[in-house]
Scaffold this motif. Structure first.
Motif, PDB file in Angstrom:
ATOM      1  N   UNK A   1      22.970  -9.998   9.914  1.00  0.00           N
ATOM      2  CA  UNK A   1      22.679  -8.572   9.743  1.00  0.00           C
ATOM      3  C   UNK A   1      22.750  -7.930  10.938  1.00  0.00           C
ATOM      4  N   UNK A   2      23.612  -6.910  11.281  1.00  0.00           N
ATOM      5  CA  UNK A   2      23.768  -6.423  12.744  1.00  0.00           C
ATOM      6  C   UNK A   2      24.052  -4.920  12.663  1.00  0.00           C
ATOM      7  N   UNK A   3      23.172  -4.025  13.206  1.00  0.00           N
ATOM      8  CA  UNK A   3      23.376  -2.586  13.158  1.00  0.00           C
ATOM      9  C   UNK A   3      24.010  -2.223  14.229  1.00  0.00           C
ATOM     10  N   UNK A   4      24.853  -1.126  13.977  1.00  0.00           N
ATOM     11  CA  UNK A   4      25.543  -0.426  14.975  1.00  0.00           C
ATOM     12  C   UNK A   4      25.581   0.980  14.705  1.00  0.00           C
ATOM     13  N   UNK A   5      25.288   1.799  15.766  1.00  0.00           N
ATOM     14  CA  UNK A   5      25.327   3.076  15.858  1.00  0.00           C
ATOM     15  C   UNK A   5      26.643   3.947  16.255  1.00  0.00           C
ATOM     16  N   UNK A   6      26.842   4.809  15.390  1.00  0.00           N
ATOM     17  CA  UNK A   6      28.192   5.267  15.596  1.00  0.00           C
ATOM     18  C   UNK A   6      28.566   6.418  14.551  1.00  0.00           C
TER      19      UNK A   6
END
Length: 353
Positions: free
Chosen positions: A236-241
């Motif tokens: 599970x990876x979090x990406x800001x955008x």
């Protein structure tokens, strides 16, 4: 029969009056439900473990004993609304939970109490009283702006308590939807190795998916301040955008309760970014309302139309019919779509490039 001067029967007249009154006072059901949650009535009955008498309920709520008959009157309405049952076979009537009131338990894993409290917060109820003003005036984009002088997301940024309640309401709703999705619709994830949950907040949906489906890896895309400080894992990876600018590549993109916040032009931009992200062999999965006024379940249709009015009032968004969804998909370059009525009021839409 349409009313005509001098041709209205007494029964028709009285029935019409009762109908108008019923809709005029419908808000009483809503605020009584909010009161029950704030008092902790469902939790008190659940903690009691079996049907509870009025005196026991008043005691457990630490309510003013001089108002016990007022609690009785509140419960009488909530029983009539089918949020509780009442056993009158014994000397003192006893109240018990229904499936609906079990969803109001504050600590239940599938609670909907935060959403009830959010929608009935004065900041969100006030805009409804500005609708006629908004409809006859060009100055404001939404009734919410007419009421508060700012748009919904601006106000949320400055109301920390309400912002926290909004986030809690979205998390608890995602928990319920994910519960149904991974239990009854696992087949929609067949062939998917990577999934991008767009606007997925702190990852409630994504966590449920990766826990239930070990073969899938998820990434959660949300605004940088939403995912700041959240720890990514192998699965599970979090990406800001910004979903309007770019969405990371994945086999599938998930949009749960996102599209109805936006007008058609904004939704078209989102869908085009989704299409770029999944390429030719992937799909976009949307969990949202498909308005169908021809459905036999009046309550479902009524809820869909309530949500549509709410989107108009808060965001200048909308709930869409299948025809409107089809046009969006076509305009964004998708070749086909599939609709599964999976979540009662909402549906699962799958769009294919």
């Amino acid at each position: 029969m349409a009313f005509q001067s001098g041709e209205v029967s007494t029964d028709e007249l009285i029935e019409a009056q009762a109908y108008v009154w019923n809709h005029t006072f419908a808000f009483v059901n809503s605020v009584s439900l909010k009161c029950a949650i704030q008092l902790g009535i469902p939790d008190a009955i659940h903690k009691h473990g079996h049907p509870i008498t009025l005196s026991q309920l008043v005691e457990s709520l630490h309510a003013d004993h001089t108002k016990s008959q007022c609690i009785h009157r509140l419960m009488r309405l909530l029983v009539q609304s089918k949020f509780f049952t009442q056993d009158t076979t014994q000397e003192e009537a006893r109240y018990w939970l229904t499936p609906a009131s079990r969803l109001l338990l504050r600590k239940a894993s599938l609670t909907v109490a935060p959403l009830v409290l959010l929608i009935l917060d004065p900041i969100l109820t006030e805009p409804w009283f500005h609708m006629s003003e908004w409809l006859t005036n060009e100055r404001h984009l939404t009734p919410f702006e007419a009421a508060h002088g700012s748009m919904f997301w601006e106000r949320m940024a400055h109301e920390s308590g309400l912002g926290s309640l909004f986030e809690e309401a979205m998390r608890t709703d995602s928990r319920l939807v994910a519960h149904v999705l991974v239990r009854d619709y696992k087949h929609v994830f067949e062939g998917i190795k990577t999934l991008a949950d767009v606007g997925g907040g702190t990852g409630t949906m994504a966590k449920a998916i990766v826990d239930a489906l070990p073969g899938i890896k998820c990434l959660v895309l949300d605004l940088p301040h939403v995912v700041a400080g959240l720890e990514s894992t192998h699965k599970l990876r979090y990406v800001g955008g910004d979903m309007f600018e770019a969405i990371p590549a994945a086999d599938a993109v998930l949009l749960k309760w996102i599209m109805h916040d936006w007008d058609d032009d904004k939704c078209l931009k989102i869908l085009k970014r989704c299409k770029e992200a999944v390429g030719t062999g992937g799909k976009v999965m949307i969990i949202d309302v498909v308005v169908d006024v021809k459905r036999e379940d009046d309550k479902v249709v009524e809820d869909q139309l309530y949500f549509d009015m709410a989107m108009m009032t808060y965001f200048n968004g909308k709930e869409r019919s299948e025809k409107e969804w089809a046009k969006l998909f076509s305009d964004a370059g998708f070749t086909s779509y599939k609709i599964t009525h999976a979540f009662g009021v909402r549906s699962l839409l799958e769009a294919y490039p």
